[in-house]
Design a protein around this motif. Structure first.
Motif, PDB file in Angstrom:
ATOM      1  N   GLY A 251       0.782  -1.228   0.000  1.00 18.01           N
ATOM      2  CA  GLY A 251       0.000   0.000   0.000  1.00 18.01           C
ATOM      3  C   GLY A 251       0.813   1.277   0.000  1.00 18.01           C
ATOM      4  O   GLY A 251       0.242   2.371   0.066  1.00 18.01           O
ATOM      5  N   LYS A 252       2.147   1.169  -0.085  1.00 19.62           N
ATOM      6  CA  LYS A 252       3.007   2.353  -0.085  1.00 19.62           C
ATOM      7  C   LYS A 252       3.634   2.533  -1.466  1.00 19.62           C
ATOM      8  O   LYS A 252       4.070   1.564  -2.089  1.00 19.62           O
ATOM      9  N   ALA A 253       3.688   3.780  -1.924  1.00 17.02           N
ATOM     10  CA  ALA A 253       4.284   4.095  -3.218  1.00 17.02           C
ATOM     11  C   ALA A 253       5.786   4.295  -3.046  1.00 17.02           C
ATOM     12  O   ALA A 253       6.225   5.177  -2.301  1.00 17.02           O
ATOM     13  N   LEU A 254       6.574   3.461  -3.718  1.00 17.15           N
ATOM     14  CA  LEU A 254       8.031   3.526  -3.648  1.00 17.15           C
ATOM     15  C   LEU A 254       8.592   3.915  -5.006  1.00 17.15           C
ATOM     16  O   LEU A 254       8.031   3.565  -6.044  1.00 17.15           O
ATOM     17  N   ILE A 255       9.710   4.629  -4.995  1.00 17.00           N
ATOM     18  CA  ILE A 255      10.385   4.993  -6.241  1.00 17.00           C
ATOM     19  C   ILE A 255      11.552   4.037  -6.444  1.00 17.00           C
ATOM     20  O   ILE A 255      12.457   3.958  -5.604  1.00 17.00           O
TER      21      ILE A 255
ATOM     22  N   VAL B 196      17.176  -0.630  -7.123  1.00 19.26           N
ATOM     23  CA  VAL B 196      17.165  -0.139  -5.749  1.00 19.26           C
ATOM     24  C   VAL B 196      15.957   0.766  -5.555  1.00 19.26           C
ATOM     25  O   VAL B 196      15.520   1.445  -6.487  1.00 19.26           O
ATOM     26  N   VAL B 197      15.426   0.747  -4.349  1.00 23.62           N
ATOM     27  CA  VAL B 197      14.338   1.642  -3.969  1.00 23.62           C
ATOM     28  C   VAL B 197      14.934   2.805  -3.193  1.00 23.62           C
ATOM     29  O   VAL B 197      15.802   2.610  -2.326  1.00 23.62           O
ATOM     30  N   ILE B 198      14.504   4.005  -3.498  1.00 27.87           N
ATOM     31  CA  ILE B 198      15.001   5.174  -2.772  1.00 27.87           C
ATOM     32  C   ILE B 198      14.612   5.067  -1.301  1.00 27.87           C
ATOM     33  O   ILE B 198      13.437   4.930  -0.960  1.00 27.87           O
TER      34      ILE B 198
ATOM     35  N   SER C  52       9.321   8.466  -1.120  1.00 28.66           N
ATOM     36  CA  SER C  52       9.377   7.046  -1.461  1.00 28.66           C
ATOM     37  C   SER C  52       9.014   6.257  -0.220  1.00 28.66           C
ATOM     38  O   SER C  52       9.828   6.112   0.699  1.00 28.66           O
ATOM     39  N   GLY C  53       7.779   5.782  -0.157  1.00 26.31           N
ATOM     40  CA  GLY C  53       7.310   5.145   1.063  1.00 26.31           C
ATOM     41  C   GLY C  53       7.303   6.150   2.203  1.00 26.31           C
ATOM     42  O   GLY C  53       6.803   7.270   2.061  1.00 26.31           O
ATOM     43  N   ASP C  54       7.905   5.781   3.333  1.00 29.91           N
ATOM     44  CA  ASP C  54       7.978   6.683   4.485  1.00 29.91           C
ATOM     45  C   ASP C  54       9.182   7.615   4.421  1.00 29.91           C
ATOM     46  O   ASP C  54       9.356   8.470   5.298  1.00 29.91           O
ATOM     47  N   PHE C  55      10.021   7.435   3.407  1.00 25.98           N
ATOM     48  CA  PHE C  55      11.251   8.226   3.299  1.00 25.98           C
ATOM     49  C   PHE C  55      11.016   9.447   2.425  1.00 25.98           C
ATOM     50  O   PHE C  55      10.525   9.337   1.296  1.00 25.98           O
TER      51      PHE C  55
END
Length: 203
Positions: A121-125, A135-137, A194-197
């Motif tokens: 449910g989280k949008a990641l880059i 890799v995910v940011i 990117s997600g919680d970041f």
């Protein structure tokens, strides 16, 4: 468990002896295509002997050159990239039993794709390299700007000490995924979530 018997022995050939692309592929192919190591190879766990220097250069524009000739075979470049690492500011091709020094003008890897993915449910880059590293940011893999020959260029950490240059078209895509603002000092800042970041990338 790594079977050392099946891996290439780089030191059997003198480092100043020419090797064509077919020989290079044979020397590294078994390792890179071993079905047990299709994920990232555990290069940080290997402590091989140093076998000198190979006449191999990764240029700042992404071209790979071996003994004065450009390597055009994508499969061979991908083989090399899987056994490539950076240790104490030096770049090596590394197997469980040997490692050889190579030259890199700027950075060894290159990001050419940017995608937004959904995980729990989280949008990641997600950033992908020309050699299919992904890799995910996040806090470990956060893009940053650095000067190269008078030009500010964007980079990101990938693996085993290696950074990747984010190529221009991929960086434009990254900008589209974020928000550009200007601070009180007149600096342009790219905000990426990117997600919680959350990253504030200064130009």
């Amino acid at each position: 468990m790594v079977n050392h018997d099946i891996y290439p022995e780089l030191c059997k050939k003198e480092t100043n002896s020419p090797m064509n692309e077919n020989e290079l592929q044979l020397r590294f192919g078994q390792l890179a295509y071993d079905s047990a190591y299709q994920a990232r190879l555990p290069l940080d766990q290997w402590q091989p002997k140093h076998c000198g220097e190979m006449d191999l250069c990764i240029r700042a524009n992404g071209e790979w050159w071996h003994e004065g000739r450009q390597i055009h075979r994508t499969s061979l470049i991908q083989l090399f990239s899987r056994v490539l690492c950076k240790e104490q500011e030096q770049y090596y091709l590394k197997t469980p039993t040997e490692k050889m020094l190579i030259h890199v003008e700027d950075e060894a890897l290159f990001v050419d794709r940017v995608a937004r993915i959904m995980v729990d449910g989280k949008a990641l880059i997600c950033l992908s390299t020309t050699d299919n590293d992904h890799v995910v940011i996040d806090e470990t893999h956060a893009p940053f700007m650095r000067d190269y020959q008078g030009e500010m260029r964007p980079y990101i950490y990938i693996r085993h000490g290696l950074l990747a240059l984010i190529q221009r078209h991929a960086f434009y895509h990254l900008i589209e995924e974020g928000e550009l603002i200007e601070n009180e000092a007149g600096e342009t800042i790219l905000i990426l979530q990117s997600g919680d970041f959350c990253l504030h990338l200064h130009s």
